[in-house]
Motif scaffolding. Structure first.
Motif, PDB file in Angstrom:
ATOM      1  N   ASP A  75       0.836  -1.208   0.000  1.00  0.00           N
ATOM      2  CA  ASP A  75       0.000   0.000   0.000  1.00  0.00           C
ATOM      3  C   ASP A  75       0.869   1.255   0.000  1.00  0.00           C
ATOM      4  O   ASP A  75       0.596   2.218  -0.734  1.00  0.00           O
ATOM      5  N   ARG A  76       1.902   1.231   0.825  1.00  0.00           N
ATOM      6  CA  ARG A  76       2.786   2.396   0.935  1.00  0.00           C
ATOM      7  C   ARG A  76       3.551   2.629  -0.365  1.00  0.00           C
ATOM      8  O   ARG A  76       3.690   3.777  -0.811  1.00  0.00           O
ATOM      9  N   LEU A  77       4.048   1.552  -0.980  1.00  0.00           N
ATOM     10  CA  LEU A  77       4.787   1.691  -2.230  1.00  0.00           C
ATOM     11  C   LEU A  77       3.913   2.288  -3.315  1.00  0.00           C
ATOM     12  O   LEU A  77       4.321   3.225  -4.017  1.00  0.00           O
ATOM     13  N   VAL A  78       2.712   1.755  -3.466  1.00  0.00           N
ATOM     14  CA  VAL A  78       1.802   2.265  -4.494  1.00  0.00           C
ATOM     15  C   VAL A  78       1.455   3.725  -4.225  1.00  0.00           C
ATOM     16  O   VAL A  78       1.466   4.567  -5.135  1.00  0.00           O
ATOM     17  N   ASP A  79       1.167   4.053  -2.977  1.00  0.00           N
ATOM     18  CA  ASP A  79       0.826   5.433  -2.634  1.00  0.00           C
ATOM     19  C   ASP A  79       1.987   6.376  -2.913  1.00  0.00           C
ATOM     20  O   ASP A  79       1.800   7.477  -3.442  1.00  0.00           O
ATOM     21  N   ASP A  80       3.214   5.945  -2.577  1.00  0.00           N
ATOM     22  CA  ASP A  80       4.385   6.791  -2.810  1.00  0.00           C
ATOM     23  C   ASP A  80       4.578   7.064  -4.295  1.00  0.00           C
ATOM     24  O   ASP A  80       4.933   8.182  -4.698  1.00  0.00           O
ATOM     25  N   LEU A  81       4.368   6.048  -5.117  1.00  0.00           N
ATOM     26  CA  LEU A  81       4.555   6.217  -6.562  1.00  0.00           C
ATOM     27  C   LEU A  81       3.451   7.080  -7.170  1.00  0.00           C
ATOM     28  O   LEU A  81       3.723   7.989  -7.955  1.00  0.00           O
ATOM     29  N   ALA A  89       5.400  10.390 -13.997  1.00  0.00           N
ATOM     30  CA  ALA A  89       5.866  10.722 -15.345  1.00  0.00           C
ATOM     31  C   ALA A  89       6.632   9.571 -15.983  1.00  0.00           C
ATOM     32  O   ALA A  89       6.810   9.546 -17.209  1.00  0.00           O
ATOM     33  N   ARG A  90       7.081   8.606 -15.182  1.00  0.00           N
ATOM     34  CA  ARG A  90       7.874   7.483 -15.698  1.00  0.00           C
ATOM     35  C   ARG A  90       7.068   6.186 -15.775  1.00  0.00           C
ATOM     36  O   ARG A  90       7.598   5.152 -16.181  1.00  0.00           O
ATOM     37  N   LEU A  91       5.810   6.226 -15.370  1.00  0.00           N
ATOM     38  CA  LEU A  91       4.998   5.015 -15.284  1.00  0.00           C
ATOM     39  C   LEU A  91       3.838   5.020 -16.270  1.00  0.00           C
ATOM     40  O   LEU A  91       3.355   6.081 -16.677  1.00  0.00           O
ATOM     41  N   PHE A  92       3.394   3.807 -16.617  1.00  0.00           N
ATOM     42  CA  PHE A  92       2.236   3.622 -17.496  1.00  0.00           C
ATOM     43  C   PHE A  92       0.993   3.310 -16.673  1.00  0.00           C
ATOM     44  O   PHE A  92      -0.052   3.942 -16.830  1.00  0.00           O
ATOM     45  N   ASN A  93       1.095   2.339 -15.776  1.00  0.00           N
ATOM     46  CA  ASN A  93      -0.011   2.055 -14.868  1.00  0.00           C
ATOM     47  C   ASN A  93       0.461   1.205 -13.702  1.00  0.00           C
ATOM     48  O   ASN A  93       1.580   0.681 -13.699  1.00  0.00           O
ATOM     49  N   ILE A  94      -0.422   1.086 -12.698  1.00  0.00           N
ATOM     50  CA  ILE A  94      -0.189   0.223 -11.532  1.00  0.00           C
ATOM     51  C   ILE A  94      -1.486  -0.520 -11.257  1.00  0.00           C
ATOM     52  O   ILE A  94      -2.566   0.084 -11.254  1.00  0.00           O
ATOM     53  N   ILE A  95      -1.390  -1.829 -11.020  1.00  0.00           N
ATOM     54  CA  ILE A  95      -2.550  -2.633 -10.647  1.00  0.00           C
ATOM     55  C   ILE A  95      -2.251  -3.277  -9.304  1.00  0.00           C
ATOM     56  O   ILE A  95      -1.210  -3.913  -9.122  1.00  0.00           O
ATOM     57  N   TRP A  96      -3.170  -3.104  -8.353  1.00  0.00           N
ATOM     58  CA  TRP A  96      -2.928  -3.650  -7.014  1.00  0.00           C
ATOM     59  C   TRP A  96      -4.240  -3.773  -6.247  1.00  0.00           C
ATOM     60  O   TRP A  96      -5.029  -2.836  -6.203  1.00  0.00           O
ATOM     61  N   GLY A  99      -7.569  -2.674  -7.706  1.00  0.00           N
ATOM     62  CA  GLY A  99      -7.638  -1.336  -8.284  1.00  0.00           C
ATOM     63  C   GLY A  99      -6.581  -1.128  -9.345  1.00  0.00           C
ATOM     64  O   GLY A  99      -5.589  -1.853  -9.413  1.00  0.00           O
ATOM     65  N   ILE A 100      -6.807  -0.136 -10.187  1.00  0.00           N
ATOM     66  CA  ILE A 100      -5.831   0.230 -11.213  1.00  0.00           C
ATOM     67  C   ILE A 100      -5.694   1.744 -11.248  1.00  0.00           C
ATOM     68  O   ILE A 100      -6.686   2.483 -11.181  1.00  0.00           O
ATOM     69  N   TRP A 101      -4.442   2.201 -11.318  1.00  0.00           N
ATOM     70  CA  TRP A 101      -4.112   3.606 -11.482  1.00  0.00           C
ATOM     71  C   TRP A 101      -3.409   3.746 -12.835  1.00  0.00           C
ATOM     72  O   TRP A 101      -2.489   2.972 -13.131  1.00  0.00           O
ATOM     73  N   SER A 102      -3.814   4.712 -13.633  1.00  0.00           N
ATOM     74  CA  SER A 102      -3.240   4.823 -14.977  1.00  0.00           C
ATOM     75  C   SER A 102      -3.054   6.278 -15.370  1.00  0.00           C
ATOM     76  O   SER A 102      -3.847   7.152 -14.979  1.00  0.00           O
ATOM     77  N   ARG A 103      -2.015   6.520 -16.168  1.00  0.00           N
ATOM     78  CA  ARG A 103      -1.798   7.853 -16.716  1.00  0.00           C
ATOM     79  C   ARG A 103      -2.931   8.246 -17.662  1.00  0.00           C
ATOM     80  O   ARG A 103      -3.157   9.421 -17.918  1.00  0.00           O
ATOM     81  N   SER A 104      -3.675   7.261 -18.177  1.00  0.00           N
ATOM     82  CA  SER A 104      -4.741   7.529 -19.145  1.00  0.00           C
ATOM     83  C   SER A 104      -5.863   8.367 -18.556  1.00  0.00           C
ATOM     84  O   SER A 104      -6.554   9.076 -19.289  1.00  0.00           O
ATOM     85  N   TRP A 105      -6.079   8.289 -17.235  1.00  0.00           N
ATOM     86  CA  TRP A 105      -7.155   9.074 -16.621  1.00  0.00           C
ATOM     87  C   TRP A 105      -6.687   9.817 -15.376  1.00  0.00           C
ATOM     88  O   TRP A 105      -7.424  10.057 -14.437  1.00  0.00           O
ATOM     89  N   GLY A 106      -5.421  10.163 -15.363  1.00  0.00           N
ATOM     90  CA  GLY A 106      -4.933  11.064 -14.321  1.00  0.00           C
ATOM     91  C   GLY A 106      -4.607  10.425 -12.990  1.00  0.00           C
ATOM     92  O   GLY A 106      -4.598  11.106 -11.959  1.00  0.00           O
ATOM     93  N   TRP A 107      -4.360   9.120 -12.955  1.00  0.00           N
ATOM     94  CA  TRP A 107      -3.848   8.431 -11.778  1.00  0.00           C
ATOM     95  C   TRP A 107      -4.829   8.354 -10.619  1.00  0.00           C
ATOM     96  O   TRP A 107      -4.428   8.184  -9.464  1.00  0.00           O
ATOM     97  N   THR A 108      -6.118   8.473 -10.894  1.00  0.00           N
ATOM     98  CA  THR A 108      -7.108   8.187  -9.860  1.00  0.00           C
ATOM     99  C   THR A 108      -7.405   6.686  -9.875  1.00  0.00           C
ATOM    100  O   THR A 108      -7.335   6.043 -10.918  1.00  0.00           O
ATOM    101  N   ARG A 109      -7.721   6.138  -8.731  1.00  0.00           N
ATOM    102  CA  ARG A 109      -7.968   4.694  -8.633  1.00  0.00           C
ATOM    103  C   ARG A 109      -9.308   4.330  -9.256  1.00  0.00           C
ATOM    104  O   ARG A 109     -10.324   4.974  -8.999  1.00  0.00           O
ATOM    105  N   ARG A 110      -9.313   3.267 -10.059  1.00  0.00           N
ATOM    106  CA  ARG A 110     -10.530   2.682 -10.586  1.00  0.00           C
ATOM    107  C   ARG A 110     -10.531   1.185 -10.276  1.00  0.00           C
ATOM    108  O   ARG A 110      -9.470   0.584 -10.101  1.00  0.00           O
TER     109      ARG A 110
END
Length: 259
Positions: A75-81, A89-96, A99-110
């Motif tokens: 949780d802490r790692l994902v939140d920090d990133l 700026a260096r990432l495409f997305n995170i899934i955890w 939930g998924i966070w993506s540059r495609s929609w501004g890094w809000t959790r879906r």
């Protein structure tokens, strides 16, 4: 091979969590679908992204839960990133964890409709950043020697914290244990005990920042900064020159007015 961007992130995560398992290139199941675990520039490989060179690269890592990496750590790692603009700026997305966070929609959790990834965060780098081998300060400060530190950090700044905590009292020194430069659970318990001693607050001790630094300085000053008996009085100094009296001031003003 792993893209340099994500190799640097892998090394940062391992410095923060010694012993953690980090997977990269995709297995047989990943090869059946487009994935950043699959290497680009290979015939038949289904890479989710590709850069402009002809070097086969995968740009996703899975940081596995285990003895060295807990759910709270994930949780802490994902939140920090996600909360750090330079990392985003260096990432495409995170899934955890569903939930998924993506540059495609501004890094809000879906909510993620596929594999919820409850046993590891999946972190995918941006193809355009493949060749960037710079450190990831949001994860481990680049392995430097910053004044402040947190759970998972290693280095001289952690050793300094451990040493100072041990100087507060015997209880905290025992909790911290070896001054080994690794900010693990023992150091966190020591810092949490310091905060409790200072103001009665209960914290997890996993972050040593400016506030905790003030608490530590205060407790050390309280222990070492006084309390002894006053020493003997020193010799009296020479008398200073005589001051000017008020009549002398008035005489001087009268003289100046008359001249």
């Amino acid at each position: 091979m792993r893209a340099r961007n994500m190799q640097a992130l892998t090394e940062a995560v391992k410095r923060r969590h010694p012993g953690v398992v980090v997977y990269g290139i995709g297995d047989a199941a990943h090869k059946l679908r487009a994935s950043d675990h699959n290497e680009d520039d290979l015939s038949g490989s289904r890479a989710a992204q590709s850069d402009g060179d002809s070097d086969p690269e995968h740009r996703a890592i899975d940081v596995m839960l285990g003895p060295a990496f807990s759910k709270a750590d994930a949780d802490r790692l994902v939140d920090d990133l996600v909360s750090d603009p330079a990392s985003r700026a260096r990432l495409f997305n995170i899934i955890w964890n569903g939930g998924i966070w993506s540059r495609s929609w501004g890094w809000t959790r879906r909510t993620f409709g596929g594999d919820p990834h409850r046993d590891h965060p999946h972190i995918a780098g941006l193809a355009a950043d493949d060749e960037n081998g710079a450190g990831w300060p949001a994860v481990d400060g680049g392995g430097g020697t910053d004044m402040f530190c947190r759970h998972g950090d290693t280095g001289e700044h952690v050793r300094r914290l451990q040493y100072q905590l041990g100087n507060v009292n015997a209880e905290i020194k025992k909790l911290v244990g070896a001054v080994d430069g690794r900010y693990g659970d023992a150091t966190a318990r020591g810092l949490a005990t310091l905060v409790k001693l200072h103001n009665g607050r209960t914290v997890d001790g996993r972050n040593y920042g400016a506030t905790e630094s003030i608490y530590l300085d205060f407790q050390l000053a309280k222990k070492w900064g006084g309390g002894g008996q006053p020493g003997p009085q020193g010799p009296q100094g020479d008398p200073g020159p005589s001051g000017v009296t008020m009549p002398q001031v008035l005489d001087e003003l009268t003289r100046r007015l008359a001249s």
